[in-house]
Design an enzyme around this catalytic site. Structure first.
Site, mmCIF file in Angstrom:
data_model
loop_
_atom_site.group_PDB
_atom_site.id
_atom_site.type_symbol
_atom_site.label_atom_id
_atom_site.label_comp_id
_atom_site.label_asym_id
_atom_site.label_seq_id
_atom_site.Cartn_x
_atom_site.Cartn_y
_atom_site.Cartn_z
ATOM 1 N N CYS A 78 6.710 -78.710 5.556
ATOM 2 C CA CYS A 78 7.370 -79.477 6.610
ATOM 3 C C CYS A 78 7.021 -78.867 7.969
ATOM 4 C CB CYS A 78 8.874 -79.447 6.384
ATOM 5 S SG CYS A 78 9.857 -80.002 7.776
ATOM 6 N N GLU A 79 6.485 -79.691 8.857
ATOM 7 C CA GLU A 79 6.092 -79.156 10.163
ATOM 8 C C GLU A 79 7.289 -78.859 11.056
ATOM 9 O OE1 GLU A 79 5.007 -82.912 13.021
ATOM 10 O OE2 GLU A 79 3.476 -82.294 11.611
ATOM 11 N N HIS A 80 8.469 -79.353 10.702
ATOM 12 C CA HIS A 80 9.656 -79.080 11.520
ATOM 13 C C HIS A 80 10.313 -77.747 11.193
ATOM 14 C CE1 HIS A 80 10.109 -83.706 11.994
ATOM 15 N NE2 HIS A 80 9.255 -83.210 12.854
ATOM 16 N N HIS A 81 10.226 -77.315 9.910
ATOM 17 C CA HIS A 81 10.921 -76.094 9.489
ATOM 18 C C HIS A 81 10.015 -75.077 8.806
ATOM 19 C CE1 HIS A 81 13.933 -79.396 9.508
ATOM 20 N NE2 HIS A 81 14.592 -78.503 10.219
ATOM 21 N N GLN A 120 5.898 -86.241 5.661
ATOM 22 C CA GLN A 120 5.615 -87.108 4.524
ATOM 23 C C GLN A 120 5.110 -88.470 4.986
ATOM 24 O OE1 GLN A 120 8.598 -87.228 1.442
ATOM 25 N NE2 GLN A 120 8.019 -89.288 0.838
ATOM 26 N N HIS A 148 12.349 -82.340 -0.303
ATOM 27 C CA HIS A 148 12.124 -81.495 0.871
ATOM 28 C C HIS A 148 13.077 -80.308 0.852
ATOM 29 C CE1 HIS A 148 9.585 -84.367 3.250
ATOM 30 N NE2 HIS A 148 9.991 -85.126 2.256
ATOM 31 N N CYS A 150 13.791 -78.435 3.191
ATOM 32 C CA CYS A 150 14.618 -78.376 4.396
ATOM 33 C C CYS A 150 15.924 -79.151 4.194
ATOM 34 C CB CYS A 150 13.851 -78.887 5.624
ATOM 35 S SG CYS A 150 13.162 -80.533 5.469
#
Length: 189
Positions: A78-81, A120, A148, A150
Site C-alpha cells: 500500500c503506497e499510503h502506509h 489496488q 489490505h 492497513c
C-alpha cells in the site's frame, strides 16, 4: 538490475528502530536493517518495470472467444502506509484478429504491476489498459480482490475484509451478457 538503494533503506530502518525506542545493535535486530532492505528490493523493487514488455511477443491463433486466467495470486505494498496487501486477480480478454498472448504473460503482468508502492485500483486499471493497448482485443475485464493489512492491522482493524476492484474495456463496457459470462467463469470451481 535493481535501482533500489539498499544502503539507504538500511539506514532508514535503523532510524525507525531507534525512533520506536529499540536498540538496532540488539542481537535480534542486528541484521534486521539488511534483511528489510533485501525484502523491500524483492517486494517493491519493480518501480522501473513496465508490464507492456510481457505483451511484445504475441501469437496468432484462430480464437476469438474468452481467454481467462483466474485466481492469479499477487502481493503488493500500500503506497499510503507501506504495509502489504495481497489477493488474487482474474484477467480476461477476447482476442481480435487472432492476436493472443501467452497465458503466463497475464500472470507476469499482474506481478510486475503489483511490485511497487501501489493502489489496488491502479493495479486493476493498469493491467486492463496495458492489455488493451498491446493486444487490441475486443474486450478486457480485470477483477482484483485483496485484503489490505492497513485495514487489518491498524485503523479500522477488520481482518478478512476484502476489497474488490473491476475494470472493463471494449465490449465488456457495453455488453452485460459478456460481463455476466465472465463473472460465471470466475465463480466456477
Amino acid at each position: 538490475m535493481s535501482n533500489v538503494d539498499k544502503a539507504k533503506i538500511e539506514e532508514a530502518i535503523k532510524m525507525i528502530l531507534e525512533a520506536i525506542g529499540e536498540d538496532p545493535k540488539r542481537e535480534g535486530l542486528l541484521e534486521t536493517p539488511k534483511r528489510a532492505a533485501k525484502m523491500y528490493e524483492e517486494v517493491i523493487g519493480g518501480v522501473e518495470e513496465d508490464p507492456r514488455e510481457y505483451f511484445t511477443t504475441v501469437f496468432h491463433e484462430d480464437h476469438e472467444e474468452v481467454v481467462l486466467v483466474k485466481d492469479i495470486p499477487f502481493h503488493s505494498m500500500c503506497e499510503h502506509h507501506l504495509v502489504p496487501f495481497f489477493g488474487k486477480a482474474h484477467v480476461a480478454y477476447i482476442p481480435q484478429n487472432g492476436v493472443v498472448a501467452g497465458l503466463s504473460k497475464l500472470a507476469r503482468a499482474v506481478a510486475s504491476t503489483a511490485r511497487r508502492p501501489q493502489l489496488q485500483e491502479r493495479i486493476t486499471s493498469t493491467i486492463a489498459d496495458v492489455m488493451t493497448e498491446m493486444l487490441s482485443p475486443k474486450g478486457v475485464y480485470v477483477i482484483v480482490e485483496a485484503e489490505h493489512m492497513c485495514m487489518t492491522m491498524r485503523g479500522i482493524k477488520k481482518p478478512g475484509a476484502k476489497t474488490v476492484t473491476a475494470v472493463s474495456r471494449g465490449i465488456y463496457e457495453t455488453d452485460a451478457v459478456k460481463r455476466n459470462e465472465i463473472m460465471q467463469f470466475i465463480q466456477m470451481k
